[in-house]
Design a protein around this motif. Structure first.
Motif, PDB file in Angstrom:
ATOM      1  N   LYS A 243       0.834  -1.198   0.000  1.00 33.55           N
ATOM      2  CA  LYS A 243       0.000   0.000   0.000  1.00 33.55           C
ATOM      3  C   LYS A 243       0.868   1.247   0.000  1.00 33.55           C
ATOM      4  CE  LYS A 243      -3.870  -2.174   2.485  1.00 33.55           C
ATOM      5  NZ  LYS A 243      -4.912  -1.928   1.450  1.00 33.55           N
ATOM      6  N   ILE A 244       0.243   2.360  -0.321  1.00 33.34           N
ATOM      7  CA  ILE A 244       0.954   3.623  -0.406  1.00 33.34           C
ATOM      8  C   ILE A 244       0.048   4.736   0.096  1.00 33.34           C
ATOM      9  CG2 ILE A 244       0.248   4.212  -2.759  1.00 33.34           C
ATOM     10  CD1 ILE A 244       3.210   4.972  -3.255  1.00 33.34           C
ATOM     11  N   MET A 245       0.640   5.728   0.772  1.00 30.99           N
ATOM     12  CA  MET A 245      -0.112   6.872   1.294  1.00 30.99           C
ATOM     13  C   MET A 245       0.199   8.081   0.434  1.00 30.99           C
ATOM     14  SD  MET A 245      -0.001   8.553   5.129  1.00 30.99           S
ATOM     15  CE  MET A 245      -0.859   7.169   5.898  1.00 30.99           C
ATOM     16  N   GLY A 246      -0.829   8.604  -0.206  1.00 34.84           N
ATOM     17  CA  GLY A 246      -0.646   9.721  -1.108  1.00 34.84           C
ATOM     18  C   GLY A 246      -0.773  11.061  -0.415  1.00 34.84           C
ATOM     19  N   SER A 247      -1.026  12.097  -1.202  1.00 34.84           N
ATOM     20  CA  SER A 247      -1.095  13.449  -0.671  1.00 34.84           C
ATOM     21  C   SER A 247      -2.269  13.657   0.267  1.00 34.84           C
ATOM     22  CB  SER A 247      -1.156  14.456  -1.830  1.00 34.84           C
ATOM     23  OG  SER A 247      -2.288  14.189  -2.649  1.00 34.84           O
ATOM     24  N   ASP A 248      -3.260  12.762   0.226  1.00 31.92           N
ATOM     25  CA  ASP A 248      -4.427  12.869   1.101  1.00 31.92           C
ATOM     26  C   ASP A 248      -4.230  12.168   2.442  1.00 31.92           C
ATOM     27  OD1 ASP A 248      -4.396  10.263   0.213  1.00 31.92           O
ATOM     28  OD2 ASP A 248      -6.440  10.278  -0.594  1.00 31.92           O
ATOM     29  N   PHE A 249      -3.044  11.606   2.674  1.00 32.86           N
ATOM     30  CA  PHE A 249      -2.696  10.896   3.909  1.00 32.86           C
ATOM     31  C   PHE A 249      -3.593   9.671   4.146  1.00 32.86           C
ATOM     32  CE2 PHE A 249      -0.668  14.949   4.633  1.00 32.86           C
ATOM     33  CZ  PHE A 249       0.486  14.616   5.305  1.00 32.86           C
ATOM     34  N   VAL A 250      -4.086   9.072   3.064  1.00 33.83           N
ATOM     35  CA  VAL A 250      -4.879   7.841   3.135  1.00 33.83           C
ATOM     36  C   VAL A 250      -4.070   6.709   2.519  1.00 33.83           C
ATOM     37  CG1 VAL A 250      -6.988   6.667   2.403  1.00 33.83           C
ATOM     38  CG2 VAL A 250      -7.058   9.091   3.064  1.00 33.83           C
ATOM     39  N   MET A 251      -3.987   5.559   3.209  1.00 40.22           N
ATOM     40  CA  MET A 251      -3.237   4.407   2.718  1.00 40.22           C
ATOM     41  C   MET A 251      -4.119   3.573   1.802  1.00 40.22           C
ATOM     42  SD  MET A 251      -0.003   3.435   3.348  1.00 40.22           S
ATOM     43  CE  MET A 251       0.551   3.618   5.058  1.00 40.22           C
ATOM     44  N   ASN A 252      -3.710   3.409   0.535  1.00 34.41           N
ATOM     45  CA  ASN A 252      -4.452   2.631  -0.448  1.00 34.41           C
ATOM     46  C   ASN A 252      -3.539   1.623  -1.125  1.00 34.41           C
ATOM     47  OD1 ASN A 252      -7.121   3.991  -0.440  1.00 34.41           O
ATOM     48  ND2 ASN A 252      -5.964   5.759  -1.164  1.00 34.41           N
ATOM     49  N   ASP A 253      -4.128   0.612  -1.759  1.00 38.28           N
ATOM     50  CA  ASP A 253      -3.356  -0.356  -2.526  1.00 38.28           C
ATOM     51  C   ASP A 253      -2.549   0.350  -3.609  1.00 38.28           C
ATOM     52  OD1 ASP A 253      -4.417  -2.482  -1.118  1.00 38.28           O
ATOM     53  OD2 ASP A 253      -5.923  -2.968  -2.625  1.00 38.28           O
ATOM     54  N   ILE A 254      -1.321  -0.136  -3.859  1.00 41.28           N
ATOM     55  CA  ILE A 254      -0.572   0.383  -5.001  1.00 41.28           C
ATOM     56  C   ILE A 254      -1.280  -0.033  -6.287  1.00 41.28           C
ATOM     57  CG2 ILE A 254       1.629   0.363  -3.765  1.00 41.28           C
ATOM     58  CD1 ILE A 254       2.370  -2.161  -5.264  1.00 41.28           C
ATOM     59  N   LEU A 255      -1.065   0.708  -7.356  1.00 40.48           N
ATOM     60  CA  LEU A 255      -1.691   0.431  -8.639  1.00 40.48           C
ATOM     61  C   LEU A 255      -0.619   0.150  -9.678  1.00 40.48           C
ATOM     62  CD1 LEU A 255      -4.371   3.284  -8.695  1.00 40.48           C
ATOM     63  CD2 LEU A 255      -4.727   0.865  -8.118  1.00 40.48           C
ATOM     64  N   LEU A 256      -0.788  -0.924 -10.437  1.00 38.32           N
ATOM     65  CA  LEU A 256       0.179  -1.290 -11.467  1.00 38.32           C
ATOM     66  C   LEU A 256       0.397  -0.153 -12.453  1.00 38.32           C
ATOM     67  CD1 LEU A 256       1.994  -3.329 -12.910  1.00 38.32           C
ATOM     68  CD2 LEU A 256      -0.052  -4.245 -14.031  1.00 38.32           C
ATOM     69  N   THR A 257      -0.684   0.584 -12.782  1.00 37.47           N
ATOM     70  CA  THR A 257      -0.580   1.667 -13.768  1.00 37.47           C
ATOM     71  C   THR A 257       0.257   2.836 -13.262  1.00 37.47           C
ATOM     72  OG1 THR A 257      -2.669   2.576 -12.940  1.00 37.47           O
ATOM     73  CG2 THR A 257      -2.783   1.094 -14.852  1.00 37.47           C
ATOM     74  N   GLU A 258       0.527   2.878 -11.963  1.00 36.32           N
ATOM     75  CA  GLU A 258       1.299   3.977 -11.382  1.00 36.32           C
ATOM     76  C   GLU A 258       2.653   3.514 -10.855  1.00 36.32           C
ATOM     77  OE1 GLU A 258      -1.210   5.769  -8.450  1.00 36.32           O
ATOM     78  OE2 GLU A 258      -2.638   6.538  -9.945  1.00 36.32           O
ATOM     79  N   MET A 259       3.088   2.321 -11.294  1.00 34.94           N
ATOM     80  CA  MET A 259       4.380   1.781 -10.875  1.00 34.94           C
ATOM     81  C   MET A 259       5.178   1.371 -12.109  1.00 34.94           C
ATOM     82  SD  MET A 259       3.847   1.934  -7.557  1.00 34.94           S
ATOM     83  CE  MET A 259       5.282   1.088  -6.909  1.00 34.94           C
ATOM     84  N   VAL A 260       6.494   1.370 -11.983  1.00 36.37           N
ATOM     85  CA  VAL A 260       7.347   0.903 -13.065  1.00 36.37           C
ATOM     86  C   VAL A 260       8.371  -0.078 -12.502  1.00 36.37           C
ATOM     87  CG1 VAL A 260       8.963   2.847 -12.818  1.00 36.37           C
ATOM     88  CG2 VAL A 260       8.831   1.616 -14.994  1.00 36.37           C
ATOM     89  N   LYS A 261       8.610  -1.128 -13.229  1.00 35.68           N
ATOM     90  CA  LYS A 261       9.597  -2.134 -12.835  1.00 35.68           C
ATOM     91  C   LYS A 261      10.998  -1.631 -13.158  1.00 35.68           C
ATOM     92  CE  LYS A 261      10.993  -6.797 -14.359  1.00 35.68           C
ATOM     93  NZ  LYS A 261      10.565  -7.973 -15.147  1.00 35.68           N
ATOM     94  N   ASN A 262      11.944  -1.865 -12.242  1.00 31.66           N
ATOM     95  CA  ASN A 262      13.331  -1.458 -12.465  1.00 31.66           C
ATOM     96  C   ASN A 262      14.253  -2.606 -12.088  1.00 31.66           C
ATOM     97  OD1 ASN A 262      15.700   0.077 -12.863  1.00 31.66           O
ATOM     98  ND2 ASN A 262      15.747   0.608 -10.691  1.00 31.66           N
ATOM     99  N   VAL A 263      14.844  -3.252 -13.088  1.00 31.17           N
ATOM    100  CA  VAL A 263      15.846  -4.295 -12.866  1.00 31.17           C
ATOM    101  C   VAL A 263      17.091  -3.853 -13.622  1.00 31.17           C
ATOM    102  CG1 VAL A 263      16.458  -6.724 -13.151  1.00 31.17           C
ATOM    103  CG2 VAL A 263      14.090  -6.091 -12.648  1.00 31.17           C
ATOM    104  N   ASP A 264      18.169  -3.549 -12.888  1.00 28.31           N
ATOM    105  CA  ASP A 264      19.322  -2.934 -13.554  1.00 28.31           C
ATOM    106  C   ASP A 264      20.460  -3.908 -13.812  1.00 28.31           C
ATOM    107  OD1 ASP A 264      20.332  -3.295 -11.039  1.00 28.31           O
ATOM    108  OD2 ASP A 264      20.898  -1.210 -10.696  1.00 28.31           O
TER     109      ASP A 264
END
Length: 297
Positions: A243-264
């Motif tokens: 989960k992630i807490m955004g600017s509204d200080f509410v904890m919600n599930d992360i969303l795939l559309t708002e994440m990027v995979k990073n394997v270096d």
């Protein structure tokens, strides 16, 4: 070898060392699946030294002058302010040599140096840096649980899964950053005054694993040493209930559309697979890890 939960503040590392102590049985009740047990540190003291990620002895070696720490993570992409993150992380114990480490953690970060990380680590250094909660800045509030205490159990492939609940959250009024166990058990906090960027929130949140290669250039295992698998119970490293807490200080599930995979590095060494909402008791889920080896720099 020591297994610990690391907490990083700018150039300091604080550690919950080891793997120890069953805390509670979760609501994971399907008898056809392995037990999922959330744990807390024991009350036993087992401190060891930690060091800033880029100031470790291994990286002072002439041949590793330009060495990069290897990541397998998912990172936020949304342009907003974040005020917290949480995850339930499987506790694993990959083998490391005396100049390697292998970690699994949650990050909140603003700017190049304002970073807080919490998770577990197997760290072979033990000889430099500050001492767990004795690193300056972290304010201990819980009378029993603190950075430096060991756990006892690690997850068993296709068997009992031991996990650790990690919550990093910022208070909306005074801006202090808290390390909290999922059931609102407060461990301690970092005062807002410590930061020149994180005081008003984080720019980026990351979840995943990192490793550091030995002087020979060989990288240790990440997670359980197995590459990602959609079935997180089969013996891979995994994060659930992310989960992630955004600017509204509410904890919600992360969303795939708002994440990027990073394997270096090569995905034959390390990789990460994000599987989204799997079930109501594990929610947003990904697995990560790999065998390491000659992964390059």
């Amino acid at each position: 070898m020591a297994l610990c939960v690391v907490v990083v503040l700018s150039i300091c590392l604080l550690c919950f060392c080891g793997v120890q102590a069953i805390s509670k049985q979760s609501d994971h009740t399907n008898l056809n699946e392995p037990n999922l047990i959330s744990v807390l540190p024991s009350t036993q003291d087992d401190d060891f030294d930690c060091v800033d990620i880029y100031k470790q002895p291994a990286l002072s070696h002439p041949l590793l002058k330009n060495h990069k720490i290897q990541f397998a993570t998912i990172n936020t992409t949304k342009s907003t302010t974040f005020h917290g993150a949480q995850a339930t992380i499987a506790i694993n114990g990959p083998p490391v040599s005396s100049d390697q480490y292998s970690m699994a953690q949650v990050w909140v970060q603003s700017g190049p140096l304002n970073v807080i990380q919490a998770g577990w680590a197997v760290d072979g250094f033990k000889s430099t840096g500050c001492y767990n909660a004795q690193c300056p800045g972290f304010v201990q509030v819980h009378p029993i649980y603190r950075p430096g205490q060991p756990f006892q159990n690690i997850s068993i492939p296709r068997g009992t899964q031991y996990v650790f609940d990690v919550v990093i959250t910022q208070e909306p009024i005074n801006g202090n950053w808290w390390l909290v166990e999922r059931n609102n058990l407060s461990i301690g906090y970092w005062p807002k005054e410590l930061f020149n960027h994180l005081g008003d929130g984080a720019e980026v949140v990351r979840y995943g694993g990192t490793t550091s290669a030995s002087k020979t250039g060989l990288s240790p295992q990440m997670g359980t040493g197995s590459l990602p698998n959609r079935d997180y119970r089969t013996g891979v490293g995994y994060f659930i209930q992310n989960k992630i807490m955004g600017s509204d200080f509410v904890m919600n599930d992360i969303l795939l559309t708002e994440m990027v995979k990073n394997v270096d590095t090569s995905t034959a060494c390390y990789d990460l697979g994000y599987y989204g909402f799997v079930a109501s008791d594990v929610r947003e889920t990904f697995s990560y890890g790999g065998p390491g080896g000659s992964c390059g720099t």
